[in-house]
Design an enzyme around this catalytic site. Structure first.
Site, PDB file in Angstrom:
ATOM      1  CE  LYS A  81      -3.554  -2.338   2.699  1.00  0.00           C
ATOM      2  NZ  LYS A  81      -4.030  -2.520   4.068  1.00  0.00           N
ATOM      3  CG  ASP A 146       2.027 -11.718 -10.606  1.00  0.00           C
ATOM      4  OD1 ASP A 146       1.620 -12.758 -10.056  1.00  0.00           O
ATOM      5  OD2 ASP A 146       1.737 -10.577 -10.202  1.00  0.00           O
TER       6      ASP A 146
HETATM    7  O1  F6P Z   1       1.654  -9.727  -7.694  1.00  0.00           O
HETATM    8  C1  F6P Z   1       1.646 -10.841  -6.890  1.00  0.00           C
HETATM    9  C2  F6P Z   1       0.235 -11.258  -6.561  1.00  0.00           C
HETATM   10  O2  F6P Z   1       0.301 -12.435  -5.778  1.00  0.00           O
HETATM   11  C3  F6P Z   1      -0.684 -11.459  -7.750  1.00  0.00           C
HETATM   12  O3  F6P Z   1      -0.464 -12.664  -8.416  1.00  0.00           O
HETATM   13  C4  F6P Z   1      -2.038 -11.342  -7.089  1.00  0.00           C
HETATM   14  O4  F6P Z   1      -2.981 -10.894  -8.041  1.00  0.00           O
HETATM   15  C5  F6P Z   1      -1.821 -10.314  -6.025  1.00  0.00           C
HETATM   16  O5  F6P Z   1      -0.425 -10.265  -5.775  1.00  0.00           O
HETATM   17  C6  F6P Z   1      -2.523 -10.601  -4.704  1.00  0.00           C
HETATM   18  O6  F6P Z   1      -2.373  -9.517  -3.863  1.00  0.00           O
HETATM   19  P1  F6P Z   1      -2.644  -9.529  -2.307  1.00  0.00           P
HETATM   20  O7  F6P Z   1      -1.456 -10.143  -1.634  1.00  0.00           O
HETATM   21  O8  F6P Z   1      -2.811  -8.086  -1.960  1.00  0.00           O
HETATM   22  O9  F6P Z   1      -3.894 -10.326  -2.059  1.00  0.00           O
END
Ligand code: F6P
Length: 369
Positions: A81, A146
Site C-alpha cells: 500500500k 507473476d
Molecule cells: O503480484 C503478486 C500477486 O500475488 C498477484 O499474483 C495477485 O494478483 C496479487 O499479488 C494478490 O495480492 P494480495 O497479496 O494483496 O492479495
C-alpha cells in the site's frame, strides 16, 4: 531505527509489494557481497516504502544474513500500500491520499545512502523510478511470482510459484480421475498468464485459460464433453485469476482502496465451475491456490537466480549504474532502464512457443478447441 556509523558508504535495501520466495536470497547476496568488499554499511528499510516514509530501518550485520537463503517471505517486511507519492491516510473512517515524497526523500538523504536497492514488482519499481528522477541513486531487482516485469525474461519467485501450482494440479488430477469430475484450479498471475501457462503445461492441464486469450464458455464445454466421449471422464482446467470471457470482465475478489493498484482478482474458478457444471451436467469442483503460491522456501532455481541478481546489483552500484534494474534476457544478465520497466506489464505473446507446444498437444485455451 539504528544509529548509523559515520564515514562509511551506506547501501539501503527494501522489499516492496507482495512477498515471494527468494527475496531473502537477494538481500543476503547484496549485503554479503557488499560487506565482503568492505567499508560498507547495509541499511535494511522496514516494510518497503512505509519504512522510508516513517524513517524505520535497521543495520544488517553478517549474522542477520545467516540462514535466510532458504527462507520464504522477507526479513525486512513489505507493504503493498505504501506509495510515497500517493500515501493513503485513514482518518475518522475517511480515506485521503497525500504526497509524502518530500518526507521520504528527506529520510533517504538523512541516511546518506550511496544507493537504495529496491526489490519489487512493477509497482515498487515504478516508485523506484520516481525516486530516481527525484535525485536518489536507485537500483531495481525484479521480484514477482507473476513473471510480468517489462524488460526481463524471468523474475525470481516465479519458478517457486510454478512448482507449488504444479504440485496442486498434480494432486487434483488424481481426485478428478477417481471421481470423474471436472476440476478447476485457479492460479495467481495478476493480468498475465505466465503462471497458468507454465503450471498448466507442467501439470498436464486439459484446458488452460489465460488473460491474453479471452475464452468462450462453449469451447470449454465442448472440450470437456469431447473428452467424455473419448472415455476420458475427467478434465483439469487451469485458470489464471485474470482470465476473462470474450467481451466480458475479470472476477474481482476485493478492492483495496489504499493501494495504488486497488483491484485484487480472484474467484473466477468458482464462477466458471458453476457454469460448466450447469451446462455440461458433469460434476465440477473448483480450488483457488491463492497465497499458497507465494509461500515457503524458494526452489533451487530461484535461490540461484536471486543470488546472481543480488551480486549483479552490487556490481551495478560499484559501476554507478543508477536508475537501472538488473534483469535476464536470453540467458544473460542485462541492465534495463527503470524508465522502460515502468512502461507496463509483460504479457504472454500470442505467438509464444509454449502456447504453440500446448496446442500441438491438443490443450484447449478456451478460444477454439
Ligand atoms: O503480484 C503478486 C500477486 O500475488 C498477484 O499474483 C495477485 O494478483 C496479487 O499479488 C494478490 O495480492 P494480495 O497479496 O494483496 O492479495
Amino acid at each position: 531505527m539504528a544509529t548509523i556509523i559515520k564515514n562509511k558508504r551506506r547501501i539501503g535495501i527494501l522489499s516492496g509489494g507482495g512477498d515471494c520466495p527468494g527475496i531473502n536470497a537477494v538481500i543476503r547476496a547484496v549485503a554479503r557481497k557488499a560487506i565482503l568488499e568492505g567499508g560498507v554499511e547495509i541499511i535494511g528499510i522496514e516494510d518497503g516504502y512505509e519504512g522510508l516514509i516513517n524513517n524505520e530501518y535497521h543495520r544488517l550485520e553478517n549474522r542477520d544474513l545467516s540462514g535466510i537463503l532458504t527462507l520464504g517471505g522477507t526479513i525486512l517486511g513489505t507493504s503493498k500500500k505504501a506509495n510515497p507519492y500517493r500515501y493513503a491516510i485513514k482518518k475518522d473512517g475517511k480515506l485521503t491520499f497525500k504526497d509524502m515524497s518530500k518526507t521520504a526523500l528527506k529520510n533517504i538523504r538523512g541516511l546518506d545512502l550511496s544507493c537504495l536497492v529496491c526489490i519489487g514488482g512493477d509497482g515498487t519499481l515504478g516508485i523506484a523510478y520516481k525516486l530516481f528522477k527525484d535525485g536518489i541513486p536507485v537500483i531495481g531487482v525484479p521480484k514477482t511470482i507473476d513473471n510480468d516485469i517489462m524488460g526481463t525474461d524471468i523474475t525470481f519467485g516465479f519458478d517457486s510459484a510454478v512448482w507449488i501450482a504444479t504440485e496442486g494440479i498434480d494432486r487434483l488430477h488424481t481426485t478428478a480421475q477417481s471421481h470423474h469430475r471436472v476440476m478447476l484450479v485457479e492460479v495467481m498471475g495478476h493480468n498475465a498468464g505466465w503462471l497458468a501457462l507454465h503450471s498448466g503445461i507442467a501439470g498436464g492441464g486439459d484446458i488452460i485459460l489465460i488473460p491474453e486469450i479471452p475464452y468462450n464458455i462453449n469451447s470449454i464445454i465442448e472440450k470437456v464433453k469431447e473428452r467424455h466421449r473419448r472415455g476420458k471422464k475427467f478434465s483439469i482446467v487451469v485458470v489464471a485469476e485474470g482470465a476473462k470471457p470474450k467481451g466480458g470482465n475479470v472476477v474481482i475478489q476485493r478492492i483495496v482502496k489504499e493501494s495504488s493498484d486497488p483491484i485484487r482478482l480472484g474467484g473466477l474458478a468458482f464462477v466458471l465451475g458453476d457454469q460448466i457444471e450447469k451446462i455440461s451436467g458433469i460434476e465440477t469442483r473448483a480450488v483457488v491456490m491463492g497465497h499458497l503460491q507465494r509461500g515457503g522456501s524458494p526452489t533451487p532455481f530461484d535461490r540461484v537466480l536471486a543470488t546472481q541478481l543480488g551480486t549483479k546489483a552490487v556490481d551495478m552500484i560499484n559501476a554507478r549504474k543508477f536508475g537501472y534494474m538488473v534483469g535476464v534476457r536470453k540467458n544473460s544478465f542485462v541492465e534495463i532502464s527503470l524508465k522502460d520497466v515502468a512502461k507496463g506489464a509483460r504479457k504472454v505473446p500470442l505467438d509464444h512457443p509454449l502456447i504453440r507446444a500446448a496446442k500441438d498437444l491438443d490443450t484447449c485455451f478456451g478460444d477454439k478447441c
